[in-house]
Design an enzyme around this catalytic site. Sequence first.
Site, mmCIF file in Angstrom:
data_model
loop_
_atom_site.group_PDB
_atom_site.id
_atom_site.type_symbol
_atom_site.label_atom_id
_atom_site.label_comp_id
_atom_site.label_asym_id
_atom_site.label_seq_id
_atom_site.Cartn_x
_atom_site.Cartn_y
_atom_site.Cartn_z
ATOM 1 N N CYS A 74 0.732 -1.115 0.017
ATOM 2 C CA CYS A 74 0.085 0.080 0.079
ATOM 3 C C CYS A 74 0.822 1.334 0.003
ATOM 4 O O CYS A 74 1.303 1.507 -0.945
ATOM 5 C CB CYS A 74 -0.944 -0.072 1.176
ATOM 6 S SG CYS A 74 -2.450 1.071 0.935
ATOM 7 N N HIS A 125 -3.476 -5.596 1.313
ATOM 8 C CA HIS A 125 -2.737 -6.014 2.285
ATOM 9 C C HIS A 125 -2.591 -7.323 2.676
ATOM 10 O O HIS A 125 -3.437 -7.906 3.463
ATOM 11 C CB HIS A 125 -3.251 -5.224 3.412
ATOM 12 C CG HIS A 125 -3.112 -4.053 3.333
ATOM 13 N ND1 HIS A 125 -2.003 -3.128 4.015
ATOM 14 C CD2 HIS A 125 -3.747 -2.906 2.784
ATOM 15 C CE1 HIS A 125 -2.513 -1.987 4.001
ATOM 16 N NE2 HIS A 125 -3.422 -1.668 3.113
ATOM 17 N N GLU A 132 -0.832 -8.859 4.962
ATOM 18 C CA GLU A 132 -0.555 -8.800 6.435
ATOM 19 C C GLU A 132 -2.055 -8.817 7.072
ATOM 20 O O GLU A 132 -1.968 -9.081 8.533
ATOM 21 C CB GLU A 132 0.474 -7.666 6.784
ATOM 22 C CG GLU A 132 -0.021 -6.473 7.097
ATOM 23 C CD GLU A 132 -0.279 -5.702 5.631
ATOM 24 O OE1 GLU A 132 -0.123 -6.308 4.589
ATOM 25 O OE2 GLU A 132 -0.597 -4.479 5.636
#
Lengths: 227, 86
Positions: free
Chosen positions: A86, A194, A196
């Site tokens: 991002c 994302h 994560e």
Amino acid sequence: MRWAVIVFPGSNADTEMYHAIKDVLDGDVSYVWHEETSLEGFDAVLLPGGFSYGDYLRSGAIAQFSPIMSEVVRFAEEGAPVLGVCNGFQILLEIGLLPGAMRRNQQLTFLCKHVELIVENNQTGFTSGYEAGEKITVPVAHGDGNYYCDDKTLGKLKENGQIVFTYAKNINGSIENIAGITNERGNVLGMMPHPERAVHTLLGSADGAKLFESMEREWRERDVIRT
Amino acid sequence: MITVQVYVSLKQGVLDPQGSAVKQSLNTLGFSEVEDVRIGKHLTLTIDAEEGEVDIEERVKQMCEKLLANPVIEDYEFTIEEVVTS
């Protein structure tokens, strides 16, 4: 394997990145404040999402001049793995470790939702744990994710297999549905979604975990060769 | 003192989603003659130097290329004005 999560003023996905390494991989991870000047002893660098410097001027434009960034460039040039997610991707574009630039999302709205991605290249140190063409679900959260590059650059990205992730459905106007690309050497990956935030089914998807596992495996295999 | 006006705009051919939305809105308001809108940035720099003292033009060019504009998608232009201080 030692992981560094770079923290800029305005980073907000640094905690998730730390959690993904610490609690999912049981890895050795540290926060590195952007004013630091050394990455000595680290094996991988993670640039998290957020709004570094409030996205002033352009997303990632000011963060590229943080003291740690010249060390990140050196680290990348040595072939070590660098992942930018991002805002981290936007910083990698601004500093020139990856080609192209981000524009405002085509529909002008901030997008925050789970999206389907296609793994276009699983022959990288970030995606070896995925099947070629595998569809995975990972969340996005961005306003400036509309990827742009000129035709010549696009040709090179395709030729070298640098397009690693695409959106199954174009969500933001990105050319060729691009969601994530690597540099020519393949050791720097930037992606808007994302991974994560998709490391456990409790989060709605665990599909991102394989990305970090792939990085760890790649490092182990390279370490065997090194020693 | 010198004032520099810097204008940064998206390159021709790079889609400007904000410009398109504003154009649509102007058309809806009855300004049907508007065919295109491009949105850019205007920066005013106040520089502590006298004209001829340093190569202002070269310095501002470097500022634009290093930080103020992203050459992948943006063009820039600037004008230099001497400010008479009393």
